[in-house]
Design an enzyme around this catalytic site. Structure first.
Site, PDB file in Angstrom:
ATOM      1  N   ASP A 124       0.911  -1.159  -0.067  1.00 27.62           N
ATOM      2  CA  ASP A 124       0.026   0.095  -0.032  1.00 27.62           C
ATOM      3  C   ASP A 124       0.901   1.296   0.006  1.00 27.62           C
ATOM      4  O   ASP A 124       2.082   1.220   0.465  1.00 27.62           O
ATOM      5  CB  ASP A 124      -0.915  -0.017   1.295  1.00 27.62           C
ATOM      6  CG  ASP A 124      -2.242   0.825   1.236  1.00 27.62           C
ATOM      7  OD1 ASP A 124      -2.282   1.584  -0.068  1.00 27.62           O
ATOM      8  OD2 ASP A 124      -2.853   1.033   2.369  1.00 27.62           O
ATOM      9  N   ASP A 136       0.475   8.438   2.869  1.00 27.70           N
ATOM     10  CA  ASP A 136       0.452   9.975   2.563  1.00 27.70           C
ATOM     11  C   ASP A 136       1.685  10.541   3.324  1.00 27.70           C
ATOM     12  O   ASP A 136       2.405  11.597   2.552  1.00 27.70           O
ATOM     13  CB  ASP A 136      -0.741  10.409   3.375  1.00 27.70           C
ATOM     14  CG  ASP A 136      -1.986  10.132   2.755  1.00 27.70           C
ATOM     15  OD1 ASP A 136      -2.135   9.982   1.448  1.00 27.70           O
ATOM     16  OD2 ASP A 136      -2.914   9.250   3.620  1.00 27.70           O
ATOM     17  N   LYS A 195      -1.911   7.537   7.007  1.00 25.18           N
ATOM     18  CA  LYS A 195      -2.602   6.831   5.973  1.00 25.18           C
ATOM     19  C   LYS A 195      -4.220   7.420   5.979  1.00 25.18           C
ATOM     20  O   LYS A 195      -4.750   7.981   6.946  1.00 25.18           O
ATOM     21  CB  LYS A 195      -2.752   5.607   5.712  1.00 25.18           C
ATOM     22  CG  LYS A 195      -1.170   5.048   5.431  1.00 25.18           C
ATOM     23  CD  LYS A 195      -0.964   3.571   5.402  1.00 25.18           C
ATOM     24  CE  LYS A 195      -2.156   2.763   4.459  1.00 25.18           C
ATOM     25  NZ  LYS A 195      -2.232   3.548   2.930  1.00 25.18           N
ATOM     26  N   GLU A 221      -7.359  -0.529   5.561  1.00 29.25           N
ATOM     27  CA  GLU A 221      -6.218  -0.656   5.494  1.00 29.25           C
ATOM     28  C   GLU A 221      -5.369  -1.079   6.695  1.00 29.25           C
ATOM     29  O   GLU A 221      -4.616  -2.232   6.744  1.00 29.25           O
ATOM     30  CB  GLU A 221      -5.546   0.708   5.068  1.00 29.25           C
ATOM     31  CG  GLU A 221      -5.966   1.221   3.558  1.00 29.25           C
ATOM     32  CD  GLU A 221      -5.699   2.665   3.051  1.00 29.25           C
ATOM     33  OE1 GLU A 221      -5.253   3.454   4.179  1.00 29.25           O
ATOM     34  OE2 GLU A 221      -5.534   2.953   2.218  1.00 29.25           O
TER      35      GLU A 221
HETATM   36  C1  5RP Z   1      -5.722   5.679   1.054  1.00 25.59           C
HETATM   37  C2  5RP Z   1      -4.402   5.870   1.558  1.00 25.59           C
HETATM   38  C3  5RP Z   1      -3.228   5.906   0.396  1.00 25.59           C
HETATM   39  O1  5RP Z   1      -2.402   4.790   0.643  1.00 25.59           O
HETATM   40  C4  5RP Z   1      -2.670   7.083   0.695  1.00 25.59           C
HETATM   41  O2  5RP Z   1      -3.622   8.149   0.646  1.00 25.59           O
HETATM   42  C5  5RP Z   1      -1.590   7.549  -0.334  1.00 25.59           C
HETATM   43  O3  5RP Z   1      -2.374   7.657  -1.564  1.00 25.59           O
HETATM   44  P1  5RP Z   1      -1.532   7.897  -2.987  1.00 25.59           P
HETATM   45  O4  5RP Z   1      -0.803   6.740  -3.361  1.00 25.59           O
HETATM   46  O5  5RP Z   1      -2.742   8.353  -3.987  1.00 25.59           O
HETATM   47  O6  5RP Z   1      -0.565   8.938  -2.976  1.00 25.59           O
HETATM   48  O7  5RP Z   1      -4.072   5.622   2.822  1.00 25.59           O
HETATM   49  O8  5RP Z   1      -6.663   5.497   2.149  1.00 25.59           O
END
Ligand code: 5RP
Length: 236
Positions: A93, A96, A106, A115
């Site tokens: 995953d 942020d 996240k 998640e």
């Molecule tokens: C979603 C998340 C994502 O992993 C996080 O927002 C990162 O997103 P991106 O890959 O679009 O930058 O936690 O709930």
């Protein structure tokens, strides 16, 4: 092309690079009965698309959101319930924000609770992130808190007592039927302690601090290539 769209394009290339690196990381371990945990967001989406090419080499995936479940199915990958999957070898995953100690914020995509559950049910959390996500201190990115709808105002008042500035993410309902409060400019010196404090507020379902169970492997997309690092033993 404007400087801004150039930067966005470059960031997307870095996301693609770490998604591909995650495929390289897990590919040697795939077997006919392997079930993989899959995250949510734009980086996870690139991973899902790459994973589709390997779909005949593993059994299925567990998705951390309805959106990712749909993307996985579109790639021809079976999606199964975590309850029937047992412990997953990998959870892949994005994040942020992530610190050098592999604690994360996240939930920018509002999928934080699922998640965290899928991550908890996985042996190895592989975080895939472009270089902009690496920070010394978490909190520049708004920290999401998922709340039971009837508790939203109460929880917001409790968060203000902690020095936070909670903003209701209007128009967003999580896959669990709940709402999100985002904490802006809430710098977090002790992510493990703050994760516990937020979880202790009645009405909070989950918060976006992944500190108790941070990432195990970080694949960070930088201008000079993808850098792979593992969590230090002292934080295990
Ligand atoms: C979603 C998340 C994502 O992993 C996080 O927002 C990162 O997103 P991106 O890959 O679009 O930058 O936690 O709930």
């Amino acid at each position: 092309m404007s400087a801004r769209s150039n930067a966005a394009q470059r960031q997307n290339q870095l996301k693609q690079a770490v998604a591909d690196a995650a495929i390289d990381e897990i590919a040697p371990h795939l077997a006919a009965d392997t079930i993989i945990g899959v995250g949510t967001g734009s980086t996870a989406t690139l991973f899902i698309k790459a994973l589709g090419k390997l779909k005949d080499r593993f059994a299925a995936a567990v998705a951390s959101s309805d959106a990712s479940a749909e993307l996985l199915k579109a790639e021809g990958i079976d999606v199964v319930d975590l309850n029937s999957a047992g412990t997953l070898p990998f959870y892949v995953d994005g994040a942020d924000e992530i610190t050098p100690d592999f604690a994360m914020i996240k939930g920018g995509g509002a999928a934080l609770t699922r998640e965290k559950i899928v991550a908890a049910g996985s042996t190895t959390f592989i975080c895939i992130a472009d270089g902009s996500k690496l920070v010394d201190t978490l909190g520049q990115f708004p920290l999401p808190v998922e709340v039971i709808p009837m508790a939203r105002s109460y929880v917001a008042r409790e968060l203000v007592k902690l020095g936070a500035n909670p903003i209701y993410r209007e128009g967003v309902t999580t896959d669990n039927g709940n709402q999100i409060l985002d904490l802006y400019n809430f710098m977090i010196e002790d992510p493990v302690a703050m994760e516990d404090t937020l979880n202790g507020i009645t009405g909070v379902v989950c918060n976006g601090l992944f500190a108790h169970r941070g990432a195990d492997i970080l694949l960070l997309g930088r201008e000079d290539g993808v850098v792979r690092s593992e969590r230090r033993a002292s934080n295990a």
